[in-house]
Write an enzyme that holds these catalytic residues in place. Structure first.
Site, mmCIF file in Angstrom:
data_model
loop_
_atom_site.group_PDB
_atom_site.id
_atom_site.type_symbol
_atom_site.label_atom_id
_atom_site.label_comp_id
_atom_site.label_asym_id
_atom_site.label_seq_id
_atom_site.Cartn_x
_atom_site.Cartn_y
_atom_site.Cartn_z
ATOM 1 N N ARG A 9 106.922 76.915 -29.610
ATOM 2 C CA ARG A 9 106.334 76.360 -28.393
ATOM 3 C C ARG A 9 105.346 75.258 -28.735
ATOM 4 N NH1 ARG A 9 110.108 78.130 -26.418
ATOM 5 N NH2 ARG A 9 110.335 79.577 -24.656
ATOM 6 N N HIS A 65 114.285 70.198 -28.973
ATOM 7 C CA HIS A 65 114.279 71.642 -28.699
ATOM 8 C C HIS A 65 115.688 72.226 -28.816
ATOM 9 C CE1 HIS A 65 111.527 74.781 -26.655
ATOM 10 N NE2 HIS A 65 112.401 75.385 -27.457
#
Length: 309
Positions: free
Chosen positions: A224, A272
């Site tokens: 994250r 990502h």
């Protein structure tokens, strides 16, 4: 009864097709078309707008379409009395381990330096370090972290792990708790972040943590973005304290145009992709979670709300 489905990804049609194939007797309501809300008893969602779940009076459980649940837990109106299940798919763990091994090997072998030399047509063999002499720290020793440790271990790296609570993992020297973090950072030349986003981990890797890492160390973040303080990382790279970083997660996604990460010579950016969910395998896991939810049985990988994952 019906299942609420929300998937903002490009392959949402693949997801819906896989779920319908795995649960052929169920009706899927695609957000925002909820129909009669009292008929919805399970939600299978990713980044559902806040407030939607609280408006479902018959809701028995929520299934995340990904490993992370921070977006769900950020909903101030989230029902707190129903199970929320993370998606833990062995294929996703394999994908994460592949990404981490690739990133670690990229920096371990000095490919950044060779890429720069290529632009100058400069032929030079640089000093090498054997894997057995390279220490890699894994921050986060859940199922993803343990699969990464398994794969990195077969490559011969020395491994240390850090987690919230004590762990005992073969061939990994484990540490836990905030007071042991600095020692882990000081011992590793490559640090890999595999932590969930919680109140305890947001901004965890700040100036103090980065300065604890050895000179010329590498940071890899594939969990994250909010765990790393962006400006502190750039300062550590610009000062020469850190040698480089590979980043797959960011505070804002997509990474905004003009963000300094895009063109920083010491940063590798990926969008990502470290552990993308796989619809076909995930659908079978979600079908099992659905069965357990409706039969009031224990649901695998239920989130502990007090921990945030």
């Amino acid at each position: 009864m019906a299942i609420l489905f929300h998937c903002p990804w490009d392959n949402a049609d693949q997801w819906l097709a896989a779920l319908q194939a795995a649960m052929p007797n169920d009706e899927f309501r695609i957000y925002p078309d909820l129909g009669k809300v009292q008929e919805i008893d399970v939600a299978m969602v990713w980044r559902l707008p806040h407030g939607v779940l609280s408006g479902l009076p018959s809701l028995l459980g929520v299934c995340s379409l990904g490993a992370g649940v921070d977006a769900l837990l950020e909903d101030p109106d989230l029902p707190r009395n129903i199970p929320i299940a993370r998606l833990v798919d062995p294929l996703m763990m394999d994908r994460m381990a592949e990404y981490v091994c690739a990133a670690v090997l990229h920096h371990h072998l000095g490919f950044d330096d060779y890429n720069e030399q290529q632009t100058r047509q400069f032929w030079q063999r640089n000093p090498t370090t054997d894997a057995r002499d390279r220490t890699v720290a894994l921050l986060g020793m859940g199922q993803m972290g343990q699969r990464c440790a398994e794969r990195l271990g077969t490559l011969g790296f020395k491994l240390i792990g850090w987690s919230r609570s004590p762990k005992k993992i073969d061939d990994v020297k484990c540490f836990h708790g905030r007071d042991q973090l600095d020692g882990v950072l000081q011992a590793a030349s490559i640090v890999v972040i595999l932590l969930p986003s919680t109140e305890q981990t947001i901004n965890l890797i700040d100036k103090v943590a980065l300065n604890a890492m050895p000179k010329d160390a590498i940071l890899v973040n594939c969990s994250r973005g909010e765990i790393v303080v962006d400006d502190d990382l750039i300062s550590a790279l610009d000062s020469g304290h850190l040698r480089g970083a590979t980043l797959d997660a960011f505070r804002q996604e997509p990474l905004p145009s003009g963000h300094p990460f895009w063109q920083h010579p010491k940063i590798c950016v990926t969008p990502h992709i470290a552990s993308l969910s796989a619809p076909d395998t995930a659908a079978l896991i979600l079908a099992d979670q659905l069965h357990c939810t409706r039969n009031r049985q224990r649901v695998a990988n239920t989130v502990k709300l007090e921990q945030g994952y």
